[in-house]
Design an enzyme around this catalytic site. Structure first.
Site, short mmCIF file in Angstrom:
data_model
loop_
_atom_site.label_atom_id
_atom_site.label_comp_id
_atom_site.label_asym_id
_atom_site.label_seq_id
_atom_site.Cartn_x
_atom_site.Cartn_y
_atom_site.Cartn_z
CE LYS A 78 -3.88 2.07 2.57
NZ LYS A 78 -4.85 1.91 3.68
CB SER A 158 -8.11 4.01 2.70
OG SER A 158 -7.29 3.32 3.64
CB SER A 182 -8.92 1.40 5.69
OG SER A 182 -9.59 2.62 5.65
#
Length: 491
Positions: A78, A158, A182
């Site tokens: 990420k 997210s 998330s």
């Protein structure tokens, strides 16, 4: 031979042991898959040269019998995790082409154990979002589609890039972060497994901060076993992070397949929301039945302060974001938009560098921390947070081992469908997940079924502090009963 990208981490490990393929071959297969799936916009930076170099180095170690627990496994990272000499932007214009001179603790532990980095994954800007539509690199596309429809769907946020890439078989697992859901919400939207560890279980050092008292790193993987394998490498004490807890890391994989007989599973009555879709209710009942069939005991529990969790979260998280994001001022690194004075430079840089959602949350956060409002909002929200934590403590004190809830209030929705005129509509996606962050507890989302349109739905298990092992044991029961789902390939 099976397509290499469809293997799980556990299967790939066996393949290396039997010399069926090399890490370089496995890495090349994933790099080709990434190239063919650019329409999903899951990766914001591909690092093929670095991936091949890492794979060759690992192959040499494996040949000498020196491979670590993740030797040769290709992962996506990420874009919130600092990666040394590799661009890290948090998917925000304000970080520009920032290249960190250091490595986050979590990723350094993955490389220590032999993992290979394929590239950086898309996420909501500064991890603020529930759909991965706020990224400055554009939205991520969910590899799942409604049956008979070409509508592009969100993968959740997210950590949407992480979930989408794992679901589309572009990487064998991915790092992710969870501040209010998330990891678990995107996992539920993409039929992947997402683990939000106990607060303090994984180091936050080198991860771009959103809300420091809520953020926690964790894995997204294809199976419960794979997520346990990744968690073992990601977890551990780090003296560089004062919130990191100094307790040993168990062998999480050993919890897979353990009997759940006699475990008490709480079903919280407050999670039965008005207007909850019938298919979510049905899935929840099915999940409870699977656990009961495996020998667990179901008990109704009460978490009376649940209804205050979402409003309290949307005070605490923006307040901490407002404080954390004050460092992005155009002076030391990232974007700089000149002005006639230092004040104007700050204003111009932040106005141009931050997207709408980030600006909204910074303004909310600054407001609730301002003189005259601090006690009315921030202090009160922290008191509510204490009550939410106590609700869970009371349940666990009565012998409850874990709590079963839905992971999301719906399946994935279309890109652009929610939150345009009313941001609260988007915030409601976190209704089942934020309590876990507010209480600092571990949670896992496991694929459990599909809705009427063929989209995946997930169930969430919430555990006692630092008892992720129980969640892996219970999660595997759900996974075995529900089976595994892969999206039909269209990209």
């Amino acid at each position: 031979m099976t397509d290499l990208t469809s293997l799980t981490i556990a299967e790939a490990r066996e393949g290396f042991a039997s010399k069926s393929f090399t890490s370089l071959e496995l890495t090349d297969a994933h790099l080709a898959a990434i190239e063919a799936a650019r329409s999903l916009n899951a990766f914001v930076l591909e690092t093929p040269d670095q991936a091949r170099a890492m794979a060759r180095a690992v192959d040499a170690k494996i040949a000498k019998g020196e491979g670590g627990p993740l030797a040769g496994i290709p992962l996506g990272i990420k874009d919130l995790f600092a990666t040394k000499d590799v661009r890290t932007t948090a998917c925000s214009k304000i970080l520009g082409n920032f290249v960190p001179p250091y490595e986050s603790t979590v990723t350094s532990q993955l490389w220590r154990d032999g993992a290979v980095m394929l590239g950086k994954l898309n996420n909501d800007e500064f991890a603020m979002g529930s759909s991965n539509e706020t990224s400055c690199f554009g939205p991520v596309v969910n590899p799942w589609r409604r049956e008979g429809s070409n509508t592009t769907l969100v993968p959740g946020g997210s950590s949407g890039g992480s979930a989408s890439a794992v679901a589309a078989l572009l990487c064998m697992g991915a790092t992710a972060t969870d501040t209010g859901g998330s990891i678990r919400q995107p996992a539920a939207f993409t039929a992947t497994v997402g683990v939000k560890p106990t607060y303090g279980r994984c180091s936050r050092w080198g991860i771009v901060a959103f809300a420091s008292s809520l953020d926690q790193a964790g894995p997204i993987a294809r199976t419960v076993r794979d997520s346990a394998i990744l968690m073992r490498s990601m977890a551990g004490h780090d003296p560089k992070d004062t919130t990191s807890v100094d307790i040993g890391v168990p062998d999480y994989e050993a919890a897979i397949g353990k009997s759940v007989k006699g475990m008490k599973i709480g079903i919280p009555k407050e999670y039965r929301l008005d207007g909850m879709p019938a298919e979510i209710e049905k899935l929840w009942t099915e999940g409870a039945d699977w656990l009961k069939a495996a020998g667990a005991e179901l008990v109704e529990v009460s978490l009376p302060h649940t209804k205050y969790a979402l409003p309290a979260y949307y005070i605490v998280a923006p307040a901490e974001a407002s404080s954390n994001l004050a460092r992005y001022d155009g002076v030391r690194y990232g974007l700089r938009v000149p002005g006639r004075s230092i004040g104007e430079l700050y204003e111009n840089t932040r106005a141009e560098g931050f997207g709408d959602e980030v600006r909204r949350r910074v303004m909310i956060g600054t407001y609730v921390l301002s003189a005259g409002y601090y006690d009315a909002y921030y202090l009160r929200a922290q008191k509510v947070r204490t009550l939410i934590k106590k609700d869970f403590e009371d349940c666990f004190a009565k012998g409850v081992n874990a709590i079963l809830t839905p992971a999301t209030p719906s399946a994935a929705f279309g890109i652009g469908e929610k939150g345009g005129a009313d941001p609260v509509e988007m915030y409601l996606n976190d209704i089942f997940t934020v309590t876990v962050n507010m209480a600092g507890l571990p949670g896992i989302a496991v694929p459990a079924g599909k809705d009427a349109q063929g989209l995946p739905l997930g169930l969430q298990l919430i555990g006692r502090p630092f008892d992720e092992e129980t969640l892996f044991s219970l999660g595997e029961v759900v996974e075995q009963a529900a089976g595994r789902f892969t999206p039909p390939r269209w990209w």
